[in-house]
Design a protein around this motif. Structure first.
Motif, PDB file in Angstrom:
ATOM      1  N   ARG A   1       0.853  -1.198   0.000  1.00 38.79           N
ATOM      2  CA  ARG A   1       0.000   0.000   0.000  1.00 38.79           C
ATOM      3  C   ARG A   1       0.885   1.244   0.000  1.00 38.79           C
ATOM      4  NH1 ARG A   1      -2.938  -3.168   3.626  1.00 38.79           N
ATOM      5  NH2 ARG A   1      -4.920  -3.853   2.736  1.00 38.79           N
ATOM      6  N   GLU A   2       2.008   1.168   0.709  1.00 40.83           N
ATOM      7  CA  GLU A   2       2.953   2.292   0.773  1.00 40.83           C
ATOM      8  C   GLU A   2       3.825   2.345  -0.484  1.00 40.83           C
ATOM      9  OE1 GLU A   2       3.037   4.423   3.426  1.00 40.83           O
ATOM     10  OE2 GLU A   2       1.289   3.279   4.129  1.00 40.83           O
ATOM     11  N   ASP A   3       4.350   1.199  -0.846  1.00 44.84           N
ATOM     12  CA  ASP A   3       5.308   1.175  -1.953  1.00 44.84           C
ATOM     13  C   ASP A   3       5.278  -0.187  -2.662  1.00 44.84           C
ATOM     14  OD1 ASP A   3       7.379   1.309  -3.711  1.00 44.84           O
ATOM     15  OD2 ASP A   3       8.959   1.611  -2.209  1.00 44.84           O
ATOM     16  N   PRO A   4       4.497  -0.285  -3.731  1.00 42.37           N
ATOM     17  CA  PRO A   4       4.376  -1.578  -4.410  1.00 42.37           C
ATOM     18  C   PRO A   4       5.690  -2.069  -5.025  1.00 42.37           C
ATOM     19  CG  PRO A   4       3.252   0.143  -5.654  1.00 42.37           C
ATOM     20  CD  PRO A   4       3.662   0.755  -4.344  1.00 42.37           C
ATOM     21  N   ASP A   5       6.620  -1.181  -5.242  1.00 43.31           N
ATOM     22  CA  ASP A   5       7.886  -1.604  -5.860  1.00 43.31           C
ATOM     23  C   ASP A   5       8.671  -2.575  -4.975  1.00 43.31           C
ATOM     24  OD1 ASP A   5       7.636  -0.426  -8.272  1.00 43.31           O
ATOM     25  OD2 ASP A   5       8.656   1.447  -7.695  1.00 43.31           O
ATOM     26  N   ILE A   6       8.414  -2.506  -3.670  1.00 43.55           N
ATOM     27  CA  ILE A   6       9.148  -3.442  -2.792  1.00 43.55           C
ATOM     28  C   ILE A   6       8.836  -4.876  -3.214  1.00 43.55           C
ATOM     29  CG2 ILE A   6       9.447  -4.262  -0.423  1.00 43.55           C
ATOM     30  CD1 ILE A   6       8.840  -1.401   0.523  1.00 43.55           C
ATOM     31  N   ALA A   7       7.560  -5.183  -3.370  1.00 41.88           N
ATOM     32  CA  ALA A   7       7.186  -6.544  -3.787  1.00 41.88           C
ATOM     33  C   ALA A   7       7.567  -6.792  -5.250  1.00 41.88           C
ATOM     34  CB  ALA A   7       5.697  -6.763  -3.587  1.00 41.88           C
ATOM     35  N   ARG A   8       7.400  -5.781  -6.071  1.00 44.75           N
ATOM     36  CA  ARG A   8       7.683  -5.969  -7.506  1.00 44.75           C
ATOM     37  C   ARG A   8       9.147  -6.338  -7.767  1.00 44.75           C
ATOM     38  NH1 ARG A   8       4.885  -0.470  -9.205  1.00 44.75           N
ATOM     39  NH2 ARG A   8       2.696  -1.085  -9.108  1.00 44.75           N
ATOM     40  N   ASN A   9      10.031  -5.865  -6.891  1.00 46.52           N
ATOM     41  CA  ASN A   9      11.453  -6.147  -7.096  1.00 46.52           C
ATOM     42  C   ASN A   9      11.984  -7.261  -6.199  1.00 46.52           C
ATOM     43  OD1 ASN A   9      11.787  -4.142  -9.107  1.00 46.52           O
ATOM     44  ND2 ASN A   9      11.812  -2.580  -7.496  1.00 46.52           N
ATOM     45  N   ALA A  10      11.118  -7.823  -5.376  1.00 42.91           N
ATOM     46  CA  ALA A  10      11.546  -8.901  -4.477  1.00 42.91           C
ATOM     47  C   ALA A  10      11.897 -10.138  -5.304  1.00 42.91           C
ATOM     48  CB  ALA A  10      10.422  -9.206  -3.484  1.00 42.91           C
ATOM     49  N   PRO A  11      12.675 -11.045  -4.749  1.00 46.82           N
ATOM     50  CA  PRO A  11      13.264 -11.035  -3.411  1.00 46.82           C
ATOM     51  C   PRO A  11      14.599 -10.297  -3.385  1.00 46.82           C
ATOM     52  CG  PRO A  11      13.794 -13.089  -4.492  1.00 46.82           C
ATOM     53  CD  PRO A  11      12.955 -12.308  -5.467  1.00 46.82           C
ATOM     54  N   TYR A  12      15.025  -9.975  -2.142  1.00 47.15           N
ATOM     55  CA  TYR A  12      16.293  -9.277  -1.945  1.00 47.15           C
ATOM     56  C   TYR A  12      17.306 -10.143  -1.204  1.00 47.15           C
ATOM     57  CZ  TYR A  12      13.110  -5.475  -3.005  1.00 47.15           C
ATOM     58  OH  TYR A  12      12.189  -4.687  -3.621  1.00 47.15           O
ATOM     59  N   ASP A  13      16.748 -11.005  -0.323  1.00 49.03           N
ATOM     60  CA  ASP A  13      17.594 -11.653   0.673  1.00 49.03           C
ATOM     61  C   ASP A  13      17.792 -13.135   0.343  1.00 49.03           C
ATOM     62  OD1 ASP A  13      19.086 -11.654   2.913  1.00 49.03           O
ATOM     63  OD2 ASP A  13      17.405 -11.885   4.313  1.00 49.03           O
TER      64      ASP A  13
END
Lengths: 448, 501
Positions: free
Chosen positions: B465-477
Motif C-alpha cells: 500500500r505504501e510502496d508496491p515496488d518493494i514486492a515488484r522487485n523482491a526477493p532481496y535476501d
C-alpha cells in the motif's frame, strides 16, 4: 494427535472458533453421508518409533542382501561401492526435503546440481544435451519411443533382443497406449545383434531402432555398423548404455546415435531391491525442444549474478498439458544428485580405472569358470555361460553363500541353461575363485 | 552484485588435472592390456571430462550448494497440491538398513521374503485406505500411475470388444492428467467447472457418450473443494460404461474419512511422496501405486506380489508372479521404487489407522484455519477465496483484487514471501482462477507457523500500500534474485562448457 502433528485440544477449540465451526466434523459437511467411512480403518494402531524400527528391521533381516552373500547378480543393477560422500550429501535435508525447484531464487542448490548432472551425462555419452533424469532405464526407453513417434510420425519400433527384457516389455506396454508396434531382432550365435537381420527389419515406417551397449548378455556390440544399418530409412537410433562402462567403451555419441539413455543405478545409487534409482537421457542438439523431463539451464539474475532455472518448460505437462512431450512431473532429482556426486568422486581418471578393473576381472572370471560361453566375443563387466545342470550349481552355490548370477530362462527361453554373471569392483579374485570352485564341484557332481 | 562476491563455480570449473577422490582397489587379476580385451573400434579414445577433485572439495562444493536451497526441514512450505508434510527421520533409518538398501532386485523370492512381505503389507494397507481390493505398487510416480490407469482402462474396454477414444478431464485437473491421456493414445475432452467449484454436471452429461473411456477426477479437487456431485458424477460415468479414475494427489484430505472406492472410483493412484511422507528430494524420487476394483484386476501390471497364507504352522510364502494373461505388462524395471515403499510402510505403521484419520482431520483443520486468518480485514478483500466454501486440505485465493488495487501480482507476493523465509504457495494454478495462490499447509505445521504466515502475507500487502515496488522487485535476501528465464529458454545453455583442468 500423532507424533507428527501438534494441534492440541486447546489449539483445536481456538482454531475452530476462528473458523466459525463447531467441530472438525462440520468441516467435512461436503462429503455425502453415503460416502463416509463409518468405522475405523482396518489397520493396526500406531506404534512407538522403536517398535516401528524393530518391525522393519525384522523384515529386513529376512532378506539376503549383498553383504550377506557373495553376489554375481547384475542384469541391469549392480553391487557397486557407494562412497560415504554420496550418502553424506544426498542425506542433507537441504537436498532431501525440498520440492521440484519451482522458485529458482531459493533452489539454486538443486538447480545447479541438475546442471552439473546434465554436464556429466553429456560428457559420459558424448552427446550435447541431457535432461535432469527420468524414472529409470526401461521407462526412459519408452520415453524415447514416444519422442521418436512425435518426431517422425511413424509407429513402428525395432529392438534388438540384446536390449534389456524389462525395457522391451515396457516399450510394449507403453506402445499399446501411444500406438506403436514392436519388432524384435534375435541375437546371433555369438550373442550379438546380427547386422543384416537388423538392416532388413528396419524400413520406411520405422520410427526408432533400439540397441544396447553392452547388450543384456554383456556382449560389446559392433556399434558403428549397427547404427549405420539402423538409420538407413530415417529412423532415430536409440542406444541404451551402462554408464559405468563408458570409461573404457567408445561413447554412443561418437557413433552418431540420436539418443543415448540408460539405468543410472551403477552411479552411486543403492540397489534398494530395484529402486528408486534414475534414468538418464541424452540426445543430439536438434532434439532439445522435444526431449522429455526437466532440464536445468544457465542464466543470470537481475543483478547479473550467475544462476540456474528449469528451462524449455514449454515441453512440459504443467505448461503444455495434452501437448506435452511427456507426462512426467516428479522424476528422480535426489538419485541424480547421488549420480553426479559419485561421478565427481570417481573423476576423469577413476571412471577409466574402474572400467579397466571390471574388464580385467571379467576376463579372469570367464576363463576361470571354464564354462561354455553363450557370448564368446568381447565383454566388459558381464557375460553369459551355459551351465549343464544349472539348478545343481544354483543350489550348491547358495549353500556356500554365493549367488552365482541370473538364470536367463525366464527372459530368454532360447538360453534355458544360461547364467548371466556380473562383476563389479567389489568382487575380488578370492570371490571369483570361490565361485569357480563351486562351479567345478557342481560339474563333477553332474558328470559323476 | 558486490565486486567482492565470487562467481558461482560448478564442480567442473573446480577441476584441476591430477586431483582425485577415488583410489581404485588393487588389481588382483592379470593386468592385461585393454587392447587385448576389446576391439579397437570399441575402445574410448578420450576419457570423459569428469571433474578432477579431492574429497574435501566435493564435500565443500555440494555442502555450499545445499545452503542455496530452501527446504522443508528449515521452514514452512505451503505448496498447494504437493503435500509438503514432515518427513519422519525414522523412515530414513529403516530404509537404509542393509537388508533393504543392499538387496538386489533379482534376488530369489525365498531370499527376499522380508521385502516381498513388506510390499504385500503395504499393498493391503493401501487397499484398505482406498477402499479398493487390488493394488500394484509398480508405477514410479503419480504421472506413471495415471498412465497405468489409462492403459488398464484401455485393456478393460478392449477385452469387452469396445473401442473408446476419449477421456474426460475437468479444466481444474493437474497438467499431468491431459499429458497422460495423450500418451495413452486418447483424445482429451475438457469438462467445465460449475459455480460451486465442482464438476459442471450438465457439461459432463453432454460429453459422456459411448466413445468416452474414462473420467479422471481429483477429489477434493485442485481448488481444495470436495465435489458434492460425486454420486451423480459416478452414476453418469458408469452408465456410459466408462471408468472413473481417482487422481490421489489430494488424498491427504480424506484418509480414514471417505474412500475413493466407496465414492465409486474404479482406479486410484497414490502419491507416496505426498500423503505417505517420502521426502520430495528436490523433484523425486516418488512412487505412484494404484488400487483397482475387481473388474480391473486382471489387467494389473506384472510382476505382482503373491501371498500364500501359512497352513499347518508353516511360514507364509511370498512370491513374484511374472505372468498374467490379461496384464498390461510392465511399466518400468524390476518391482518399483522399493525404497519409497519402505518409508511409506514405516509411516503407516507409525501413525496407524486412527492416526491416518487424525492426519486428514488436522490437515483440513489447518487449511480452514489459515483460510480464516487470511479472510480477515486488510487481507481478505485483496486476496479473496476463489470459492467461498469450507475447504478441505488446501484452498485457492485470487490475487486479482491485490493486482488491481495495489498493483502487485501474485508472482510479486510469492517472491516477497521468500524474504520472509517462507516457501510461496503454488501460483497461477488452477488456471481458471485469476492470479491464483494455492495454499496447502498440511497437518504437520503448528498453529504458530500458520499465524506467522498470515502475518507475513498481511505485512506484504501493508507494505505494498505504501510502496508496491518493494514486492515488484523482491526477493532481496536470497542467494540469487529474479532470474532471466526468457533468455535461458531462447538460448539454452544446459551444460558446463568450461573445463579448466
Amino acid at each position: 494427535m500423532t507424533r507428527y502433528t501438534s494441534a492440541t485440544g486447546a489449539d483445536r477449540r481456538e482454531m475452530l472458533d476462528a473458523i466459525g465451526a463447531a467441530s472438525v466434523e462440520e468441516l467435512f459437511a461436503d462429503v455425502p453421508e453415503s460416502m463416509r467411512l463409518r468405522r475405523p480403518l482396518d489397520l493396526p494402531d500406531g506404534m512407538a518409533e522403536q517398535d516401528v524400527h524393530d518391525h522393519l528391521a525384522a523384515l529386513a533381516a529376512r532378506n539376503r542382501h549383498c553383504d550377506a552373500e557373495v553376489s554375481f547378480l547384475g542384469a541391469g543393477m549392480y553391487d557397486h561401492y557407494v562412497p560415504a560422500v554420496v550418502d553424506a550429501i544426498a542425506q542433507r535435508a537441504e537436498f532431501l526435503t525440498p520440492y521440484t525447484p519451482y522458485q529458482p531464487e531459493v533452489s539454486q542448490g538443486t538447480l545447479q546440481a541438475m546442471f552439473e548432472f546434465q554436464t556429466a551425462i553429456s560428457e559420459l555419452t558424448a552427446l550435447p544435451v541431457a535432461n535432469a533424469s527420468l524414472y529409470d532405464g526401461p521407462s526412459s526407453v519408452a520415453a524415447a519411443a514416444y519422442m521418436a513417434k512425435l518426431e517422425t510420425g511413424r509407429t513402428r519400433l525395432v529392438a534388438s533382443r540384446g536390449v534389456h527384457p524389462h525395457s522391451r516389455a515396457t516399450l510394449a506396454t507403453y506402445g499399446r497406449g501411444y500406438g506403436t508396434t514392436l519388432e524384435e531382432v534375435a541375437l546371433d550365435a555369438t550373442g550379438a545383434t546380427p547386422i543384416e537381420e537388423l538392416a532388413s527389419a528396419v524400413d520406411g515406417e520405422t520410427a526408432a531402432v533400439f540397441l544396447q551397449q553392452p547388450n543384456f548378455l554383456g556382449t560389446v556390440e559392433d556399434l558403428g555398423p549397427l547404427v549405420e544399418a539402423s538409420r538407413a530409412h530415417g529412423a532415430l537410433v536409440v542406444c541404451a548404455v551402462d554408464p559405468l562402462t563408458l570409461g573404457v567403451l567408445e561413447p554412443p555419441g561418437e557413433f552418431g546415435v540420436d539418443i543415448a539413455l540408460g539405468e543410472g543405478q551403477p552411479l552411486g545409487n543403492r540397489l534398494d531391491f530395484g529402486g528408486p534409482s534414475f534414468g538418464f537421457f541424452a540426445a543430439q542438439e536438434r532434439f532439445i525442444r522435444r526431449m522429455p523431463g526437466r532440464i536445468a539451464g544457465e542464466t543470470v539474475d537481475v543483478d547479473g549474478r550467475r544462476g540456474f532455472v528449469l528451462t524449455l518448460q514449454t515441453r512440459e505437462q504443467h505448461i503444455r498439458r495434452e501437448k506435452a512431450t511427456h507426462n512426467i512431473c516428479t522424476s528422480q532429482a535426489l538419485n541424480a544428485l547421488a549420480g553426479v556426486v559419485y561421478l565427481s568422486w570417481l573423476g576423469r581418471r577413476g571412471v577409466v580405472e574402474i572400467g579397466e578393473l571390471m574388464l580385467r576381472r571379467t576376463a579372469y572370471t570367464r576363463e576361470r569358470l571354464g564354462l561354455e560361453a553363450i557370448n564368446p566375443g568381447p565383454v566388459v563387466r558381464e557375460f553369459a555361460v551355459r551351465v549343464p545342470d544349472l539348478d545343481a550349481l544354483l543350489e550348491r552355490a547358495r549353500a556356500a553363500g554365493i549367488n552365482p548370477g541370473y538364470p536367463l530362462r525366464r527372459d530368454y527361453p532360447e538360453y534355458g541353461d544360461g547364467l548371466l554373471v556380473a562383476i563389479t569392483e567389489r568382487r575380488t579374485r578370492a570371490d571369483i575363485d570361490r565361485l569357480a570352485e563351486v562351479a567345478a564341484a557342481a560339474r563333477e557332481q553332474v558328470t559323476a | 552484485m558486490s565486486p567482492a562476491e565470487p562467481r558461482t563455480l560448478t564442480i567442473f570449473e573446480r577441476s584441476r588435472d591430477g586431483r582425485r577422490a577415488f583410489a581404485p582397489p588393487a588389481t588382483d587379476v592379470p593386468e592385461r592390456a585393454v587392447e587385448e580385451l576389446l576391439p579397437a573400434a570399441a575402445i574410448r579414445r578420450t576419457p570423459p571430462r569428469l571433474p578432477e577433485v579431492s574429497e574435501p572439495e566435493i564435500v565443500r562444493h555440494y555442502t555450499n550448494l545445499s545452503k542455496r536451497n530452501f527446504d522443508l526441514d528449515t521452514g514452512f512450505y505451503p505448496l498447494g497440491s504437493c503435500t509438503m508434510k514432515h518427513n519422519p527421520k525414522v523412515n530414513e533409518r529403516v530404509a537404509g538398513l542393509p537388508g533393504h538398501a543392499r538387496l538386489h532386485p533379482l534376488q530369489d523370492a525365498p531370499y527376499a521374503r522380508g521385502a516381498l512381505e513388506l510390499m504385500w503389507r503395504l499393498e493391503r494397507a493401501l487397499a484398505e485406505i482406498a477402499g479398493l481390493p487390488h493394488v500394484s505398487l509398480q508405477p514410479s510416480a503419480g504421472s506413471q500411475g495415471e498412465l497405468a490407469g489409462l492403459l488398464l482402462t484401455r485393456a478393460y474396454h478392449e477385452d469387452r470388444g469396445e473401442t473408446r477414444t476419449k477421456v474426460l478431464t475437468p479444466d481444474t485437473a493437474h497438467g499431468t492428467n491431459p499429458a497422460s491421456v495423450t500418451m495413452a493414445g486418447y483424445e482429451v475432452v475438457k469438462v467445465g467447472t460449475a459455480r460451486d467449484g465442482g464438476v459442471d454436471l450438465d457439461d459432463l452429461r453432454t460429453k459422456t457418450a459411448e466413445d468416452v473411456a474414462c473420467l479422471m477426477l481429483t477429489n477434493p479437487n485442485t481448488l481444495g473443494l470436495f465435489d458434492t456431485g460425486i454420486e451423480e458424477i459416478a452414476r453418469t460415468v458408469h452408465e456410459a460404461g466408462a471408468t472413473l479414475y481417482y487422481d490421489g494427489a489430494n488424498l491427504n484430505a480424506v484418509m480414514g474419512i471417505s474412500r475413493p472406492g466407496d465414492m465409486g472410483f474404479d482406479i486410484v493412484h497414490f502419491n507416496l511422496h505426498k500423503s505417505f511422507t517420502q521426502p520430495h528430494g528436490g523433484g523425486g524420487p516418488g512412487a505412484g501405486p494404484i488400487a483397482v476394483s475387481d473388474r480391473i484386476e486382471p489387467y494389473l501390471p506384472v510382476p505382482r506380489v503373491v501371498h500364500v497364507p501359512s497352513t499347518n504352522g508353516a511360514e507364509p510364502v511370498y512370491e513374484l508372479r511374472h505372468e498374467a494373461p490379461k496384464s498390461i505388462g510392465r511399466l518400468r524395471g524390476f518391482q518399483g521404487n522399493f525404497g519409497v515403499f519402505v518409508r511409506a510402510y514405516a509411516y503407516i505403521c507409525s501413525v496407524g489407522g486412527d492416526g491416518l484419520r487424525d492426519v486428514s482431520e488436522t490437515a483440513v483443520l489447518n487449511a480452514n484455519y489459515l483460510r480464516a486468518r487470511l479472510a480477515e480485514a486488510g487481507v481478505g478483500e485483496l486476496l479473496p477465496a476463489a470459492f467461498d466454501r469450507a475447504c478441505m486440505h488446501e484452498f485457492v485465493l485470487s490475487g486479482a483484487p491485490a493486482k488491481r488495487e495495489l498493483g502487485i501480482k501474485t508472482l510479486d507476493i510469492a517472491k516477497r514471501l521468500l524474504d520472509h523465509r517462507v516457501h510461496p504457495p503454488t501460483v497461477y494454478f488452477p488456471l481458471l482462477v485469476d492470479e491464483a495462490l494455492m495454499i496447502e499447509p498440511t497437518e504437520t505445521e503448528t498453529r504458530e507457523t500458520l499465524d506467522a504466515f498470515a502475518e507475513a502475507i498481511r505485512s506484504i500487502l501493508d507494505e505494498a500500500r505504501e510502496d508496491p515496488d518493494i514486492a515488484r522487485n523482491a526477493p532481496y535476501d536470497t542467494p540469487v534474485r529474479r532470474l532471466d528465464e526468457t533468455s535461458a529458454s531462447r538460448r539454452p545453455v544446459v551444460r558446463e562448457q568450461h573445463h579448466p583442468g
